[in-house]
Scaffold this motif. Structure first.
Motif, PDB file in Angstrom:
ATOM      1  N   LEU A  17       0.823  12.885   5.182  1.00 56.33           N
ATOM      2  CA  LEU A  17       1.119  13.676   3.974  1.00 56.33           C
ATOM      3  C   LEU A  17       0.454  13.129   2.721  1.00 56.33           C
ATOM      4  O   LEU A  17       0.566  13.720   1.647  1.00 56.33           O
ATOM      5  CB  LEU A  17       2.635  13.727   3.760  1.00 56.33           C
ATOM      6  CG  LEU A  17       3.459  14.423   4.845  1.00 56.33           C
ATOM      7  CD1 LEU A  17       4.946  14.206   4.592  1.00 56.33           C
ATOM      8  CD2 LEU A  17       3.139  15.904   4.897  1.00 56.33           C
ATOM      9  N   ILE A  18      -0.224  11.987   2.837  1.00 50.95           N
ATOM     10  CA  ILE A  18      -0.854  11.391   1.651  1.00 50.95           C
ATOM     11  C   ILE A  18      -2.065  12.223   1.233  1.00 50.95           C
ATOM     12  O   ILE A  18      -2.977  12.430   2.045  1.00 50.95           O
ATOM     13  CB  ILE A  18      -1.300   9.941   1.929  1.00 50.95           C
ATOM     14  CG1 ILE A  18      -0.110   9.079   2.359  1.00 50.95           C
ATOM     15  CG2 ILE A  18      -1.950   9.339   0.684  1.00 50.95           C
ATOM     16  CD1 ILE A  18      -0.506   7.678   2.794  1.00 50.95           C
ATOM     17  N   VAL A  36       1.514   0.944  10.250  1.00 55.36           N
ATOM     18  CA  VAL A  36       1.671   2.122   9.395  1.00 55.36           C
ATOM     19  C   VAL A  36       2.683   1.850   8.281  1.00 55.36           C
ATOM     20  O   VAL A  36       2.540   2.326   7.145  1.00 55.36           O
ATOM     21  CB  VAL A  36       2.064   3.358  10.235  1.00 55.36           C
ATOM     22  CG1 VAL A  36       3.452   3.209  10.845  1.00 55.36           C
ATOM     23  CG2 VAL A  36       1.981   4.635   9.406  1.00 55.36           C
ATOM     24  N   GLU A  37       3.712   1.043   8.571  1.00 63.10           N
ATOM     25  CA  GLU A  37       4.681   0.706   7.530  1.00 63.10           C
ATOM     26  C   GLU A  37       4.045  -0.109   6.422  1.00 63.10           C
ATOM     27  O   GLU A  37       4.325   0.086   5.230  1.00 63.10           O
ATOM     28  CB  GLU A  37       5.859  -0.076   8.129  1.00 63.10           C
ATOM     29  CG  GLU A  37       6.692   0.710   9.118  1.00 63.10           C
ATOM     30  CD  GLU A  37       6.268   0.462  10.554  1.00 63.10           C
ATOM     31  OE1 GLU A  37       5.071   0.131  10.760  1.00 63.10           O
ATOM     32  OE2 GLU A  37       7.103   0.628  11.459  1.00 63.10           O
ATOM     33  N   ASP A  38       3.129  -1.016   6.821  1.00 64.65           N
ATOM     34  CA  ASP A  38       2.514  -1.904   5.832  1.00 64.65           C
ATOM     35  C   ASP A  38       1.547  -1.177   4.910  1.00 64.65           C
ATOM     36  O   ASP A  38       1.221  -1.682   3.832  1.00 64.65           O
ATOM     37  CB  ASP A  38       1.790  -3.052   6.544  1.00 64.65           C
ATOM     38  CG  ASP A  38       2.753  -4.053   7.163  1.00 64.65           C
ATOM     39  OD1 ASP A  38       3.899  -4.125   6.679  1.00 64.65           O
ATOM     40  OD2 ASP A  38       2.372  -4.750   8.117  1.00 64.65           O
ATOM     41  N   VAL A  39       1.070  -0.020   5.332  1.00 66.40           N
ATOM     42  CA  VAL A  39       0.215   0.775   4.442  1.00 66.40           C
ATOM     43  C   VAL A  39       0.966   1.094   3.154  1.00 66.40           C
ATOM     44  O   VAL A  39       0.415   1.009   2.051  1.00 66.40           O
ATOM     45  CB  VAL A  39      -0.242   2.086   5.136  1.00 66.40           C
ATOM     46  CG1 VAL A  39      -0.941   3.005   4.128  1.00 66.40           C
ATOM     47  CG2 VAL A  39      -1.166   1.780   6.305  1.00 66.40           C
ATOM     48  N   PHE A  40       2.243   1.419   3.289  1.00 65.57           N
ATOM     49  CA  PHE A  40       3.036   1.831   2.132  1.00 65.57           C
ATOM     50  C   PHE A  40       3.562   0.634   1.337  1.00 65.57           C
ATOM     51  O   PHE A  40       4.094   0.814   0.243  1.00 65.57           O
ATOM     52  CB  PHE A  40       4.197   2.716   2.591  1.00 65.57           C
ATOM     53  CG  PHE A  40       3.743   4.031   3.161  1.00 65.57           C
ATOM     54  CD1 PHE A  40       3.482   5.103   2.329  1.00 65.57           C
ATOM     55  CD2 PHE A  40       3.540   4.183   4.527  1.00 65.57           C
ATOM     56  CE1 PHE A  40       3.050   6.316   2.841  1.00 65.57           C
ATOM     57  CE2 PHE A  40       3.105   5.391   5.054  1.00 65.57           C
ATOM     58  CZ  PHE A  40       2.860   6.453   4.213  1.00 65.57           C
ATOM     59  N   LYS A  41       3.393  -0.573   1.895  1.00 65.46           N
ATOM     60  CA  LYS A  41       3.808  -1.780   1.182  1.00 65.46           C
ATOM     61  C   LYS A  41       2.635  -2.454   0.473  1.00 65.46           C
ATOM     62  O   LYS A  41       2.828  -3.358  -0.338  1.00 65.46           O
ATOM     63  CB  LYS A  41       4.432  -2.784   2.158  1.00 65.46           C
ATOM     64  CG  LYS A  41       5.690  -2.291   2.853  1.00 65.46           C
ATOM     65  CD  LYS A  41       6.151  -3.309   3.884  1.00 65.46           C
ATOM     66  CE  LYS A  41       7.358  -2.815   4.672  1.00 65.46           C
ATOM     67  NZ  LYS A  41       7.767  -3.777   5.735  1.00 65.46           N
ATOM     68  N   ALA A  42       1.423  -2.011   0.797  1.00 64.01           N
ATOM     69  CA  ALA A  42       0.228  -2.684   0.284  1.00 64.01           C
ATOM     70  C   ALA A  42       0.074  -2.487  -1.216  1.00 64.01           C
ATOM     71  O   ALA A  42       0.408  -1.436  -1.773  1.00 64.01           O
ATOM     72  CB  ALA A  42      -1.010  -2.150   1.006  1.00 64.01           C
ATOM     73  N   GLY A  52     -13.839   2.972   2.370  1.00 58.61           N
ATOM     74  CA  GLY A  52     -13.457   4.379   2.308  1.00 58.61           C
ATOM     75  C   GLY A  52     -12.332   4.686   1.343  1.00 58.61           C
ATOM     76  O   GLY A  52     -11.998   5.854   1.111  1.00 58.61           O
ATOM     77  N   VAL A  53     -11.712   3.633   0.785  1.00 61.43           N
ATOM     78  CA  VAL A  53     -10.594   3.825  -0.144  1.00 61.43           C
ATOM     79  C   VAL A  53     -11.078   3.615  -1.566  1.00 61.43           C
ATOM     80  O   VAL A  53     -11.548   2.533  -1.932  1.00 61.43           O
ATOM     81  CB  VAL A  53      -9.427   2.861   0.171  1.00 61.43           C
ATOM     82  CG1 VAL A  53      -8.321   3.006  -0.872  1.00 61.43           C
ATOM     83  CG2 VAL A  53      -8.887   3.125   1.562  1.00 61.43           C
ATOM     84  N   ALA A  60      -2.853   7.392  -4.656  1.00 62.12           N
ATOM     85  CA  ALA A  60      -2.034   8.327  -3.871  1.00 62.12           C
ATOM     86  C   ALA A  60      -1.114   7.577  -2.910  1.00 62.12           C
ATOM     87  O   ALA A  60       0.028   7.997  -2.680  1.00 62.12           O
ATOM     88  CB  ALA A  60      -2.936   9.288  -3.092  1.00 62.12           C
ATOM     89  N   VAL A  61      -1.584   6.449  -2.387  1.00 65.78           N
ATOM     90  CA  VAL A  61      -0.765   5.668  -1.455  1.00 65.78           C
ATOM     91  C   VAL A  61       0.370   4.964  -2.195  1.00 65.78           C
ATOM     92  O   VAL A  61       1.552   5.071  -1.816  1.00 65.78           O
ATOM     93  CB  VAL A  61      -1.622   4.631  -0.699  1.00 65.78           C
ATOM     94  CG1 VAL A  61      -0.725   3.717   0.150  1.00 65.78           C
ATOM     95  CG2 VAL A  61      -2.651   5.323   0.181  1.00 65.78           C
TER      96      VAL A  61
END
Length: 369
Positions: A17-18, A36-42, A52-53, A60-61
């Motif tokens: 959904l990002i 995948v959880e750590d993506v939102f903690k980064a 690519g980011v 957005a993240v």
């Protein structure tokens, strides 16, 4: 956040959904962050170091506020017995693991084995002629003895005819959808879809509430192309969804077959074009398909003691041993079992063939020499 909701699944849905994050970038984020959880903690500074980011995606993240929507989807899939299939988990289709832009997360309704040993994709025009329907009838009937899975898109014409023939012959059949599971499109195929769930299934990457928008259909087509062993194009004009799926299958290094048609028939132009441009193998019956895929190659071969070159790498030895134990093995099977990128594996297999260790069989299978 509601209690008793599976947190890992929550984050698996959330990453889809990002804004600005597609399947390839999502996989990259997970790989660099560790989970995948750590993506939102980064932290944003860490995200910006990931290839690519950029500023927009990193923002957005870290500012993501769509967990409520992810929670709603968990409630929906639990209520309707939908199986979420995450690309790093065991239930995810093996063949799709090798496709770079395959969906991060799939939703599945059904009991059919998405890792069936033989998966045949059948696609074609929505305006099927009697000739096209007869080709499907003969193909599916003759495939029944193999126990293969028939894969298509539940659309009008060739797609639905393939699904219904498979049901009639007790073959598992899976329809890939371009929308969420809160509806069936077209609605006229709802009864067939319900029957498919019993022995085959329905598969989508789209959450509930997703409409069958025009841009969703090419995304649906890439799943059909990536999930099958061979894509059979029955009847199509020289432009359209079936042609897109054939192009995708070629890009994924899949076998493509096509039934020829009369040169003046509008809905044979696509098949004839694919054959003429060597993007599809001409078939007229199931024996041609068996030959293409090496599925009728059952003659016993004399066992000869193979003398291995001394300069084989560890990777070559692992591939050699795997093929030896299996007698013959497909490229997707090898890549998944040994966790080798399919591009690198193709090069290794080519080098081993040059060394005289293996030979290529129809259908991108390999055996020892």
């Amino acid at each position: 956040m509601k209690e008793n909701l599976p947190l890992t699944l929550l984050h698996q849905i959330a990453i889809t959904l990002i804004p600005g994050v597609g399947d390839v970038l999502a996989k990259n984020l997970i790989s660099y962050c560790g989970s995948v959880e750590d993506v939102f903690k980064a932290k944003k500074s860490h995200l910006l170091k990931i290839p690519g980011v950029g500023e927009k995606v990193a923002s957005a993240v870290v500012n993501f506020n769509g967990f409520n929507r992810a929670e709603q989807e968990i409630v929906f899939i639990e209520k309707h017995n939908v199986k979420p299939l995450f690309y790093l988990e065991k239930g995810y289709p093996i063949r799709l693991k090798q496709i770079e832009d395959a969906p991060v997360l799939l939703y599945y309704l059904g009991e059919g084995d998405l890792n069936n040993s033989k998966i045949v994709g059948v696609v074609g025009t929505r305006k099927a002629s009697e000739y096209g329907k007869a080709c499907v009838d003969n193909l599916v009937e003759q495939l029944a003895e193999t126990g293969c899975l028939i894969l298509s898109g539940l659309a009008y014409g060739i797609d639905i005819h393939a699904h219904r023939n498979a049901l009639k012959l007790n073959l598992p059949t899976v329809g890939v959808l371009a929308h969420g599971f809160d509806r069936i499109y077209p609605s006229q195929h709802s009864a067939t879809a319900k029957k498919m769930i019993e022995t085959g299934g329905l598969l989508t990457e789209f959450m509930s509430g997703s409409n069958p928008e025009r841009e969703n259909f090419p995304k649906r087509n890439r799943i059909v192309a990536g999930l099958c062993d061979v894509l059979v194009v029955v009847e199509t004009a020289d432009k359209g969804g079936a042609m897109i799926t054939a192009e995708l299958a070629n890009g994924y290094n899949k076998d493509v077959a096509a039934f020829p048609g009369r040169v003046n028939d509008e809905y044979s132009k696509g098949c004839n074009k694919l054959i003429k441009s060597n993007k599809a193998t001409l078939i007229t019956n199931v024996d041609d398909l068996y030959y293409l895929m090496g599925w009728n190659n059952t003659r016993p071969k004399p066992k000869v003691q193979q003398t291995l070159p001394l300069d084989l790498s560890q990777a070559d030895l692992e591939i050699y041993s795997f093929i030896k134990n299996k007698t013959k093995a497909g490229i997707d099977e090898i890549a998944y079992a040994l966790q080798i990128d399919s591009g690198n594996l193709s090069l290794q297999l080519l080098e081993m063939e040059f060394k005289g260790l293996i030979r290529t069989l129809p259908g991108k299978y390999y055996e020892l020499t």
